[in-house]
Enzyme design. Structure first.
Site, PDB file in Angstrom:
ATOM      1  N   LYS A 126      35.124  44.312  35.565  1.00  0.00           N
ATOM      2  CA  LYS A 126      34.083  44.082  34.566  1.00  0.00           C
ATOM      3  C   LYS A 126      32.764  44.710  35.034  1.00  0.00           C
ATOM      4  O   LYS A 126      32.610  45.078  36.215  1.00  0.00           O
ATOM      5  CB  LYS A 126      33.929  42.576  34.349  1.00  0.00           C
ATOM      6  CG  LYS A 126      35.153  41.893  33.710  1.00  0.00           C
ATOM      7  CD  LYS A 126      34.890  40.389  33.619  1.00  0.00           C
ATOM      8  CE  LYS A 126      35.945  39.646  32.849  1.00  0.00           C
ATOM      9  NZ  LYS A 126      35.613  38.186  32.760  1.00  0.00           N
ATOM     10  N   TYR A 154      38.867  40.007  23.136  1.00  0.00           N
ATOM     11  CA  TYR A 154      38.562  38.582  23.317  1.00  0.00           C
ATOM     12  C   TYR A 154      38.692  37.781  22.024  1.00  0.00           C
ATOM     13  O   TYR A 154      38.078  36.724  21.885  1.00  0.00           O
ATOM     14  CB  TYR A 154      37.144  38.426  23.890  1.00  0.00           C
ATOM     15  CG  TYR A 154      37.058  38.672  25.383  1.00  0.00           C
ATOM     16  CD1 TYR A 154      37.874  37.966  26.282  1.00  0.00           C
ATOM     17  CD2 TYR A 154      36.138  39.576  25.913  1.00  0.00           C
ATOM     18  CE1 TYR A 154      37.778  38.172  27.655  1.00  0.00           C
ATOM     19  CE2 TYR A 154      36.047  39.787  27.289  1.00  0.00           C
ATOM     20  CZ  TYR A 154      36.862  39.070  28.152  1.00  0.00           C
ATOM     21  OH  TYR A 154      36.770  39.269  29.511  1.00  0.00           O
ATOM     22  N   PHE A 203      30.182  30.689  23.907  1.00  0.00           N
ATOM     23  CA  PHE A 203      29.775  31.786  24.797  1.00  0.00           C
ATOM     24  C   PHE A 203      30.259  33.153  24.311  1.00  0.00           C
ATOM     25  O   PHE A 203      30.051  34.161  24.986  1.00  0.00           O
ATOM     26  CB  PHE A 203      30.275  31.521  26.229  1.00  0.00           C
ATOM     27  CG  PHE A 203      31.771  31.325  26.348  1.00  0.00           C
ATOM     28  CD1 PHE A 203      32.647  32.399  26.432  1.00  0.00           C
ATOM     29  CD2 PHE A 203      32.309  30.034  26.375  1.00  0.00           C
ATOM     30  CE1 PHE A 203      34.021  32.220  26.535  1.00  0.00           C
ATOM     31  CE2 PHE A 203      33.694  29.843  26.475  1.00  0.00           C
ATOM     32  CZ  PHE A 203      34.545  30.940  26.548  1.00  0.00           C
ATOM     33  N   ARG A 228      46.646  36.835  38.672  1.00  0.00           N
ATOM     34  CA  ARG A 228      45.777  35.673  38.372  1.00  0.00           C
ATOM     35  C   ARG A 228      45.465  34.899  39.658  1.00  0.00           C
ATOM     36  O   ARG A 228      44.343  34.407  39.823  1.00  0.00           O
ATOM     37  CB  ARG A 228      46.452  34.743  37.356  1.00  0.00           C
ATOM     38  CG  ARG A 228      46.584  35.308  35.955  1.00  0.00           C
ATOM     39  CD  ARG A 228      45.304  35.384  35.166  1.00  0.00           C
ATOM     40  NE  ARG A 228      44.707  34.115  34.856  1.00  0.00           N
ATOM     41  CZ  ARG A 228      43.710  33.972  33.962  1.00  0.00           C
ATOM     42  NH1 ARG A 228      43.230  35.018  33.302  1.00  0.00           N
ATOM     43  NH2 ARG A 228      43.173  32.803  33.740  1.00  0.00           N
ATOM     44  N   THR A 247      38.755  30.848  36.509  1.00  0.00           N
ATOM     45  CA  THR A 247      37.783  31.460  35.595  1.00  0.00           C
ATOM     46  C   THR A 247      36.346  31.150  36.015  1.00  0.00           C
ATOM     47  O   THR A 247      35.482  32.035  36.022  1.00  0.00           O
ATOM     48  CB  THR A 247      38.029  30.926  34.164  1.00  0.00           C
ATOM     49  OG1 THR A 247      39.381  31.197  33.802  1.00  0.00           O
ATOM     50  CG2 THR A 247      37.075  31.559  33.172  1.00  0.00           C
ATOM     51  N   ARG A 295      37.263  36.081  42.520  1.00  0.00           N
ATOM     52  CA  ARG A 295      36.184  35.341  41.851  1.00  0.00           C
ATOM     53  C   ARG A 295      35.503  34.356  42.797  1.00  0.00           C
ATOM     54  O   ARG A 295      34.295  34.144  42.703  1.00  0.00           O
ATOM     55  CB  ARG A 295      36.748  34.642  40.619  1.00  0.00           C
ATOM     56  CG  ARG A 295      37.112  35.640  39.505  1.00  0.00           C
ATOM     57  CD  ARG A 295      37.979  35.005  38.440  1.00  0.00           C
ATOM     58  NE  ARG A 295      38.058  35.816  37.225  1.00  0.00           N
ATOM     59  CZ  ARG A 295      38.771  35.466  36.157  1.00  0.00           C
ATOM     60  NH1 ARG A 295      39.459  34.336  36.161  1.00  0.00           N
ATOM     61  NH2 ARG A 295      38.788  36.237  35.080  1.00  0.00           N
ATOM     62  N   ASN A 347      32.477  37.019  36.539  1.00  0.00           N
ATOM     63  CA  ASN A 347      33.566  36.780  37.488  1.00  0.00           C
ATOM     64  C   ASN A 347      34.357  38.039  37.841  1.00  0.00           C
ATOM     65  O   ASN A 347      35.513  37.971  38.246  1.00  0.00           O
ATOM     66  CB  ASN A 347      34.466  35.645  36.989  1.00  0.00           C
ATOM     67  CG  ASN A 347      34.951  35.877  35.575  1.00  0.00           C
ATOM     68  OD1 ASN A 347      34.825  36.984  35.051  1.00  0.00           O
ATOM     69  ND2 ASN A 347      35.503  34.854  34.952  1.00  0.00           N
ATOM     70  N   HIS A 399      38.904  40.863  34.929  1.00  0.00           N
ATOM     71  CA  HIS A 399      39.753  40.275  33.885  1.00  0.00           C
ATOM     72  C   HIS A 399      41.193  40.504  34.279  1.00  0.00           C
ATOM     73  O   HIS A 399      41.547  41.585  34.758  1.00  0.00           O
ATOM     74  CB  HIS A 399      39.510  40.938  32.524  1.00  0.00           C
ATOM     75  CG  HIS A 399      40.575  40.566  31.521  1.00  0.00           C
ATOM     76  ND1 HIS A 399      40.527  39.400  30.807  1.00  0.00           N
ATOM     77  CD2 HIS A 399      41.748  41.173  31.175  1.00  0.00           C
ATOM     78  CE1 HIS A 399      41.618  39.314  30.046  1.00  0.00           C
ATOM     79  NE2 HIS A 399      42.374  40.375  30.260  1.00  0.00           N
ATOM     80  N   GLU A 436      47.425  43.122  25.479  1.00  0.00           N
ATOM     81  CA  GLU A 436      46.267  43.748  26.119  1.00  0.00           C
ATOM     82  C   GLU A 436      46.601  45.135  26.684  1.00  0.00           C
ATOM     83  O   GLU A 436      45.786  46.052  26.573  1.00  0.00           O
ATOM     84  CB  GLU A 436      45.727  42.823  27.222  1.00  0.00           C
ATOM     85  CG  GLU A 436      45.115  41.551  26.635  1.00  0.00           C
ATOM     86  CD  GLU A 436      44.679  40.548  27.696  1.00  0.00           C
ATOM     87  OE1 GLU A 436      44.838  40.836  28.909  1.00  0.00           O
ATOM     88  OE2 GLU A 436      44.172  39.472  27.313  1.00  0.00           O
TER      89      GLU A 436
END
Ligand code: UDP
Ligand code: MG
Length: 150
Positions: A10, A50, A58, A93, A99, A110, A124, A127, A138
């Protein structure tokens, strides 16, 4: 089961020069990177990516965040990658951590590099697709089939 999963570094990861460190953590997972490219994230792509979060408070800031607007990235860049391997979705993950950076375990990407801004945004760094249906959606959203190694 061999899986593919979408990973994005990100804008905070790019702006804070965490690209190499992040890829290093992913390398250590033993998974293979089978696609990678820099992408200028359009408003449309951000909202589509998203879309399941569009009712969250948010959401609008998340769109700004993923488009680099909090990090001065005028070209809206992220680094998009596909990783492949046994249980790739869960493994990535795990390397990412939770998250919320405050809840992410020490040693995860993260947990090491994420932060929560005073405005409450979770920055963070990375993704990663959360389950097989998200991963398929995705990967297809960000990459053409011919951009992914067989
Ligand atoms: N996010 C946030 N505040 C929240 C929840 C999520 O800023 O309370 C942001 C954060 O950057 C997160 C992204 O929205 O990575 C997508 O949320 P999701 O629940 O899908 O988390 P992820 O799958 O990225 O762990
Ligand atoms: Mg998610």
């Amino acid at each position: 089961m061999t899986e593919q999963t979408l990973v994005l570094i990100k804008p905070d990861g790019l702006a804070r020069r965490l690209t190499g460190l992040t890829i290093d953590r992913l390398d250590a997972s033993g998974l293979q990177m089978v696609a990678a490219k820099m992408v200028g994230v359009s408003e449309k792509l951000a909202r589509e990516h998203y879309k399941s979060l569009s009712d969250k408070p948010f959401f609008e800031n998340l769109i700004k965040y993923i488009r680099g607007e909090f990090h001065g990235l005028k070209d809206h860049r992220v680094l998009a990658m596909v990783y492949r391997g046994e249980n790739a979705i869960k493994k990535v993950r795990e390397v990412c951590g939770a998250t919320n950076p405050e809840q992410a375990a020490a040693g995860t990407i993260r947990g090491s590099f994420g932060r929560i801004t005073t405005a409450g945004q979770f920055e963070n760094v990375i993704h990663a697709s959360s389950d097989p249906s998200d991963a398929a959606r995705e990967v297809a959203l960000w990459f053409k089939p011919e951009e992914i190694l067989p």
